[in-house]
Design a protein around this motif. Structure first.
Motif, mmCIF file in Angstrom:
data_model
loop_
_atom_site.group_PDB
_atom_site.id
_atom_site.type_symbol
_atom_site.label_atom_id
_atom_site.label_comp_id
_atom_site.label_asym_id
_atom_site.label_seq_id
_atom_site.Cartn_x
_atom_site.Cartn_y
_atom_site.Cartn_z
ATOM 1 N N SER A 136 18.473 18.610 14.978
ATOM 2 C CA SER A 136 18.033 17.423 14.255
ATOM 3 C C SER A 136 19.017 16.278 14.474
ATOM 4 C CB SER A 136 17.944 17.717 12.760
ATOM 5 O OG SER A 136 17.092 18.818 12.521
ATOM 6 N N VAL A 137 18.465 15.079 14.642
ATOM 7 C CA VAL A 137 19.271 13.860 14.755
ATOM 8 C C VAL A 137 18.776 12.904 13.674
ATOM 9 C CG1 VAL A 137 19.986 11.961 16.248
ATOM 10 C CG2 VAL A 137 19.532 14.216 17.239
ATOM 11 N N TYR A 138 19.708 12.338 12.917
ATOM 12 C CA TYR A 138 19.370 11.479 11.787
ATOM 13 C C TYR A 138 19.910 10.069 11.998
ATOM 14 C CZ TYR A 138 18.811 16.110 9.751
ATOM 15 O OH TYR A 138 18.441 17.421 9.520
ATOM 16 N N ASN A 139 19.351 9.126 11.267
ATOM 17 C CA ASN A 139 19.824 7.734 11.263
ATOM 18 C C ASN A 139 19.803 7.110 12.653
ATOM 19 O OD1 ASN A 139 20.402 7.848 8.416
ATOM 20 N ND2 ASN A 139 22.127 9.151 8.989
ATOM 21 N N ILE A 140 18.741 7.375 13.405
ATOM 22 C CA ILE A 140 18.575 6.823 14.747
ATOM 23 C C ILE A 140 18.275 5.329 14.620
ATOM 24 C CG2 ILE A 140 17.164 6.894 16.838
ATOM 25 C CD1 ILE A 140 16.636 9.898 16.114
ATOM 26 N N ALA A 141 18.994 4.525 15.368
ATOM 27 C CA ALA A 141 18.789 3.073 15.332
ATOM 28 C C ALA A 141 18.076 2.619 16.610
ATOM 29 C CB ALA A 141 20.130 2.355 15.205
ATOM 30 N N SER A 144 11.409 3.344 16.680
ATOM 31 C CA SER A 144 10.421 3.234 15.599
ATOM 32 C C SER A 144 10.592 4.367 14.589
ATOM 33 C CB SER A 144 9.006 3.252 16.177
ATOM 34 O OG SER A 144 8.787 4.453 16.885
ATOM 35 N N TYR A 145 11.425 5.336 14.899
ATOM 36 C CA TYR A 145 11.682 6.476 14.029
ATOM 37 C C TYR A 145 13.180 6.563 13.750
ATOM 38 C CZ TYR A 145 12.728 8.461 18.622
ATOM 39 O OH TYR A 145 13.231 8.674 19.873
ATOM 40 N N VAL A 146 13.540 7.256 12.677
ATOM 41 C CA VAL A 146 14.956 7.384 12.316
ATOM 42 C C VAL A 146 15.450 8.829 12.384
ATOM 43 C CG1 VAL A 146 14.975 5.301 10.898
ATOM 44 C CG2 VAL A 146 14.451 7.511 9.837
ATOM 45 N N THR A 147 14.517 9.768 12.481
ATOM 46 C CA THR A 147 14.879 11.194 12.547
ATOM 47 C C THR A 147 14.064 11.868 13.637
ATOM 48 O OG1 THR A 147 15.368 11.242 10.180
ATOM 49 C CG2 THR A 147 14.983 13.356 11.240
ATOM 50 N N THR A 164 10.225 11.076 12.658
ATOM 51 C CA THR A 164 9.739 10.496 11.406
ATOM 52 C C THR A 164 10.377 9.144 11.131
ATOM 53 O OG1 THR A 164 11.409 11.722 10.153
ATOM 54 C CG2 THR A 164 9.231 12.729 10.331
ATOM 55 N N HIS A 165 9.624 8.336 10.370
ATOM 56 C CA HIS A 165 10.080 7.019 9.924
ATOM 57 C C HIS A 165 11.028 7.193 8.737
ATOM 58 C CE1 HIS A 165 6.957 5.172 12.393
ATOM 59 N NE2 HIS A 165 6.077 6.008 11.859
ATOM 60 N N ASP A 171 6.034 9.704 12.958
ATOM 61 C CA ASP A 171 5.918 8.699 14.016
ATOM 62 C C ASP A 171 5.287 9.356 15.243
ATOM 63 O OD1 ASP A 171 6.942 5.993 15.256
ATOM 64 O OD2 ASP A 171 7.579 7.567 16.660
ATOM 65 N N TYR A 172 5.691 10.616 15.471
ATOM 66 C CA TYR A 172 5.232 11.365 16.640
ATOM 67 C C TYR A 172 5.411 12.839 16.323
ATOM 68 C CZ TYR A 172 5.566 13.335 21.397
ATOM 69 O OH TYR A 172 5.401 14.081 22.545
ATOM 70 N N HIS A 173 4.426 13.650 16.727
ATOM 71 C CA HIS A 173 4.548 15.095 16.537
ATOM 72 C C HIS A 173 3.902 15.792 17.720
ATOM 73 C CE1 HIS A 173 4.058 18.847 13.775
ATOM 74 N NE2 HIS A 173 5.046 18.965 14.617
ATOM 75 N N TRP A 174 4.669 16.656 18.344
ATOM 76 C CA TRP A 174 4.190 17.441 19.495
ATOM 77 C C TRP A 174 4.494 18.900 19.201
ATOM 78 C CZ3 TRP A 174 6.786 20.800 22.741
ATOM 79 C CH2 TRP A 174 6.104 21.209 23.891
#
Length: 180
Positions: A136-141, A144-147, A164-165, A171-174
């Motif tokens: 998991s990666v959090y606080n992505i700048a 359009s998503y942050v996680t 996820t936003h 935002d995207y799910h595969w």
């Protein structure tokens, strides 16, 4: 006491039954302290005699867990916890005492590695006992998503990606289903 009246050794019995023993250098500066607490825990501390700040603390809990904390100039630099059940936790801190990383290893083979930015969780890598993984990666700048969470099966094949936003919506799910 020393000839100059400073303490050499001090023993105290607190009202709750805790016994505290402290030792001092020839100038009366604290070197160590051991508290045998009424609940069965033992807290041992060593100090820098010049500053009086802690350099090491070891808490041995009645249940067998042991927590060791190391300090530089009185600021926590690392913490190690060995649980009676075999789990181990290590945490590391920067010069200001802010957490930078942590590692957890459970007795069953579950492993977690965490990275922090400014004391806030930024990455989490989990390996399960069956060798499947979740990264998991959090606080992505700048996206359009942050996680983003990626899941891998025990063979290392990616089977799920979820982005996820900030509000938690997708935002995207595969997903790779078992049938391919």
């Amino acid at each position: 006491t020393h000839a100059d009246g400073t303490a050499d050794y001090h023993w105290t019995l607190r009202a709750d039954g805790t016994k505290v023993t402290s030792s001092y250098d020839v100038k009366g500066r604290i070197l160590s302290s051991v508290a045998l607490e009424a609940d069965g825990d033992t807290l041992s501390q060593t100090f820098d005699p010049l500053s009086g700040k802690p350099t090491k603390t070891v808490l041995t809990e009645a249940d067998g867990d042991v927590v060791t904390t190391l300090y530089t100039a009185g600021i926590v630099t690392s913490l190690y916890k060995d649980n009676a059940d075999g789990a181990k936790l290590s945490q590391f801190f920067d010069a200001k005492g802010v957490i930078t990383s942590a590692n957890l290893q459970a007795a069953d083979g579950h492993v977690e590695a965490s990275l922090y930015t400014g004391g806030v969780l930024s990455k989490l890598f989990v390996t399960n006992p069956d060798k499947s993984q979740v990264n998991s990666v959090y606080n992505i700048a700048g996206k359009s998503y942050v996680t983003e969470v990626q899941k891998f099966d025990p063979s290392g094949k990616i089977v799920d990606i979820l982005r996820t936003h900030a509000d938690g919506t997708a935002d995207y799910h595969w997903t790779l289903r078992a049938d391919g």
